[in-house]
Design a protein around this motif. Sequence first.
Motif, PDB file in Angstrom:
ATOM      1  N   ASP A   1      16.702   7.992  -0.982  1.00  0.00           N
ATOM      2  CA  ASP A   1      15.676   8.477  -1.997  1.00  0.00           C
ATOM      3  C   ASP A   1      14.283   8.733  -1.372  1.00  0.00           C
ATOM      4  N   LEU A   2      13.806   7.918  -0.491  1.00  0.00           N
ATOM      5  CA  LEU A   2      12.681   8.236  -0.088  1.00  0.00           C
ATOM      6  C   LEU A   2      12.260   9.563   0.995  1.00  0.00           C
ATOM      7  N   SER A   3      13.316   9.847   1.869  1.00  0.00           N
ATOM      8  CA  SER A   3      13.376  10.817   2.957  1.00  0.00           C
ATOM      9  C   SER A   3      13.038  12.118   2.015  1.00  0.00           C
ATOM     10  N   PRO A   4      13.952  12.529   1.231  1.00  0.00           N
ATOM     11  CA  PRO A   4      13.830  13.998   0.564  1.00  0.00           C
ATOM     12  C   PRO A   4      12.559  14.031  -0.260  1.00  0.00           C
ATOM     13  N   ALA A   5      12.055  12.839  -0.883  1.00  0.00           N
ATOM     14  CA  ALA A   5      11.069  13.030  -1.597  1.00  0.00           C
ATOM     15  C   ALA A   5       9.720  13.224  -0.818  1.00  0.00           C
ATOM     16  N   LEU A   6       9.749  12.620   0.469  1.00  0.00           N
ATOM     17  CA  LEU A   6       8.587  12.777   1.377  1.00  0.00           C
ATOM     18  C   LEU A   6       8.700  14.159   1.699  1.00  0.00           C
ATOM     19  N   ARG A   7       9.996  14.594   2.302  1.00  0.00           N
ATOM     20  CA  ARG A   7       9.909  16.274   2.654  1.00  0.00           C
ATOM     21  C   ARG A   7       9.295  17.163   1.563  1.00  0.00           C
ATOM     22  N   GLN A   8       9.858  16.992   0.386  1.00  0.00           N
ATOM     23  CA  GLN A   8       9.193  17.831  -0.800  1.00  0.00           C
ATOM     24  C   GLN A   8       7.928  17.524  -0.863  1.00  0.00           C
ATOM     25  N   ILE A   9       7.059  16.322  -0.673  1.00  0.00           N
ATOM     26  CA  ILE A   9       5.715  16.083  -0.727  1.00  0.00           C
ATOM     27  C   ILE A   9       5.291  16.985   0.126  1.00  0.00           C
ATOM     28  N   GLU A  10       5.598  17.109   1.375  1.00  0.00           N
ATOM     29  CA  GLU A  10       4.792  17.564   2.664  1.00  0.00           C
ATOM     30  C   GLU A  10       5.075  19.115   2.339  1.00  0.00           C
ATOM     31  N   SER A  11       6.217  19.741   1.988  1.00  0.00           N
ATOM     32  CA  SER A  11       6.425  21.069   1.519  1.00  0.00           C
ATOM     33  C   SER A  11       5.086  21.448   0.675  1.00  0.00           C
ATOM     34  N   ARG A  12       5.076  20.799  -0.321  1.00  0.00           N
ATOM     35  CA  ARG A  12       4.160  21.061  -1.408  1.00  0.00           C
ATOM     36  C   ARG A  12       2.879  21.021  -0.938  1.00  0.00           C
ATOM     37  N   LEU A  13       2.298  19.892   0.083  1.00  0.00           N
ATOM     38  CA  LEU A  13       0.979  19.743   0.447  1.00  0.00           C
ATOM     39  C   LEU A  13       0.768  20.959   1.683  1.00  0.00           C
ATOM     40  N   ARG A  14       1.647  21.424   2.312  1.00  0.00           N
ATOM     41  CA  ARG A  14       1.516  22.611   3.198  1.00  0.00           C
ATOM     42  C   ARG A  14       1.175  23.562   2.423  1.00  0.00           C
TER      43      ARG A  14
ATOM     44  N   SER B   1       0.847  -1.037  -0.090  1.00  0.00           N
ATOM     45  CA  SER B   1      -0.279  -0.037  -0.205  1.00  0.00           C
ATOM     46  C   SER B   1       0.979   1.122   0.012  1.00  0.00           C
ATOM     47  N   ALA B   2       0.408   2.426  -0.358  1.00  0.00           N
ATOM     48  CA  ALA B   2       1.094   3.609  -0.278  1.00  0.00           C
ATOM     49  C   ALA B   2       1.590   3.955   1.187  1.00  0.00           C
ATOM     50  N   ASN B   3       0.740   3.652   1.758  1.00  0.00           N
ATOM     51  CA  ASN B   3       0.952   3.804   3.505  1.00  0.00           C
ATOM     52  C   ASN B   3       2.200   3.073   3.899  1.00  0.00           C
ATOM     53  N   ALA B   4       2.770   1.913   3.294  1.00  0.00           N
ATOM     54  CA  ALA B   4       3.759   1.299   3.711  1.00  0.00           C
ATOM     55  C   ALA B   4       4.839   2.106   3.394  1.00  0.00           C
ATOM     56  N   LEU B   5       5.104   2.889   2.405  1.00  0.00           N
ATOM     57  CA  LEU B   5       6.294   4.088   2.771  1.00  0.00           C
ATOM     58  C   LEU B   5       6.412   4.767   3.822  1.00  0.00           C
ATOM     59  N   LEU B   6       5.087   5.124   4.411  1.00  0.00           N
ATOM     60  CA  LEU B   6       5.284   6.046   5.562  1.00  0.00           C
ATOM     61  C   LEU B   6       5.869   5.241   6.772  1.00  0.00           C
ATOM     62  N   VAL B   7       5.248   4.060   6.927  1.00  0.00           N
ATOM     63  CA  VAL B   7       5.891   2.953   7.883  1.00  0.00           C
ATOM     64  C   VAL B   7       7.083   2.737   7.633  1.00  0.00           C
ATOM     65  N   PHE B   8       7.946   2.450   6.608  1.00  0.00           N
ATOM     66  CA  PHE B   8       9.172   2.327   6.277  1.00  0.00           C
ATOM     67  C   PHE B   8       9.772   3.460   6.919  1.00  0.00           C
ATOM     68  N   GLU B   9       9.369   4.922   6.242  1.00  0.00           N
ATOM     69  CA  GLU B   9      10.503   5.813   6.795  1.00  0.00           C
ATOM     70  C   GLU B   9      10.194   6.204   8.192  1.00  0.00           C
ATOM     71  N   ALA B  10       9.345   6.099   8.994  1.00  0.00           N
ATOM     72  CA  ALA B  10       9.420   5.983  10.317  1.00  0.00           C
ATOM     73  C   ALA B  10      10.052   4.966  11.203  1.00  0.00           C
ATOM     74  N   ALA B  11      10.162   3.850  10.494  1.00  0.00           N
ATOM     75  CA  ALA B  11      11.025   2.949  11.305  1.00  0.00           C
ATOM     76  C   ALA B  11      12.384   2.818  10.967  1.00  0.00           C
ATOM     77  N   ALA B  12      12.779   3.452   9.730  1.00  0.00           N
ATOM     78  CA  ALA B  12      14.056   3.630   9.407  1.00  0.00           C
ATOM     79  C   ALA B  12      14.634   5.088   9.932  1.00  0.00           C
ATOM     80  N   ARG B  13      14.065   5.841  10.188  1.00  0.00           N
ATOM     81  CA  ARG B  13      14.463   7.216  10.868  1.00  0.00           C
ATOM     82  C   ARG B  13      14.593   6.830  12.265  1.00  0.00           C
TER      83      ARG B  13
END
Length: 297
Positions: free
Chosen positions: A75-88, A10-22
């Motif tokens: 690759d995922l961490s900066p991509a999520l930050r950019q997406i968050e910035s755009r959503l904000r 699922s798309a949510n799996a990326l958020l789970v992976f990012e949190a666990a990795a961070r």
Amino acid sequence: MSGLRKLLPSANALLVFEAAARLHSFKGAAEELNVTQPSVSHTIKSIEARLGTQLFERGNRGVRLTRAGSELMADLSPALRQIESRLRAIADREGHTITVAASTSASAQWLLPTTAQFQRAHPGVSVRILTTDRNVEPGDGVDLTIRRGPADWDRANCWRISEEILYTICSASYLEKSGPVRGLEDLMNHSIIHNAEPYRNRMQWKEWLSLQGHNLTLPETLTLNDYQLVIQACIAGEGIALGWSFTTQRLVDQGILLKPLDNEVVTDHAFYVLGPKYAELSRNKMRYINWISNHAA
């Protein structure tokens, strides 16, 4: 993008992976995401099964990324930050809250009344003011900051709002009981209030006097670690302090404080409002920045 459906449960799996990795922890990821630890573990196993490779090495003291996991996180961490910035930016486009951080004195003496005027003119925009005892960069819940910097500061998303001008301040009640100040040398005969902020580098009495050709060491009648306290002490008639025009000119104009001497020092610094570097700011943030910049005088 249809291929992602085959690579991820699922798309949510990326958020789970990012949190666990961070956080280097399945338990920590579960707490942050408000899910159970077995749920996090199951999601990671599902990703690994889809990819056919292990992303984490499990151990008694937590988890750590494998080489494949590190590559994905890079690759995922900066991509999520950019997406968050755009959503904000999208979310803020028509309203919502602007959070601005500033020192206690700048907040109380200048930013608060200026922001109140802005909100009366723009009732659909909400502004939160955060006081801080140190310089902070915009980001992580802070949209804008009020900062002191060099007069020629070359920085993205940086708007100059005031010169740094210093003069002496005190109250009328202090002069009534202590007598007038007849010159810089006469400061030796008065109660002197010193500012000793622990995290911000500010001009002190010795430097201010030196710039005017005087090598005086003034008595330390009262030393305070927050400039708002210095202002309050002056209003209470406790002595004479250095006044920054940025935070005291309004009080001088209102007659609450006086300038016992005409001497002024214009420094090689200024005050600015800062936004996140290189970020695209929403329409309402730009409205607020333009408002406080235009009203700084």
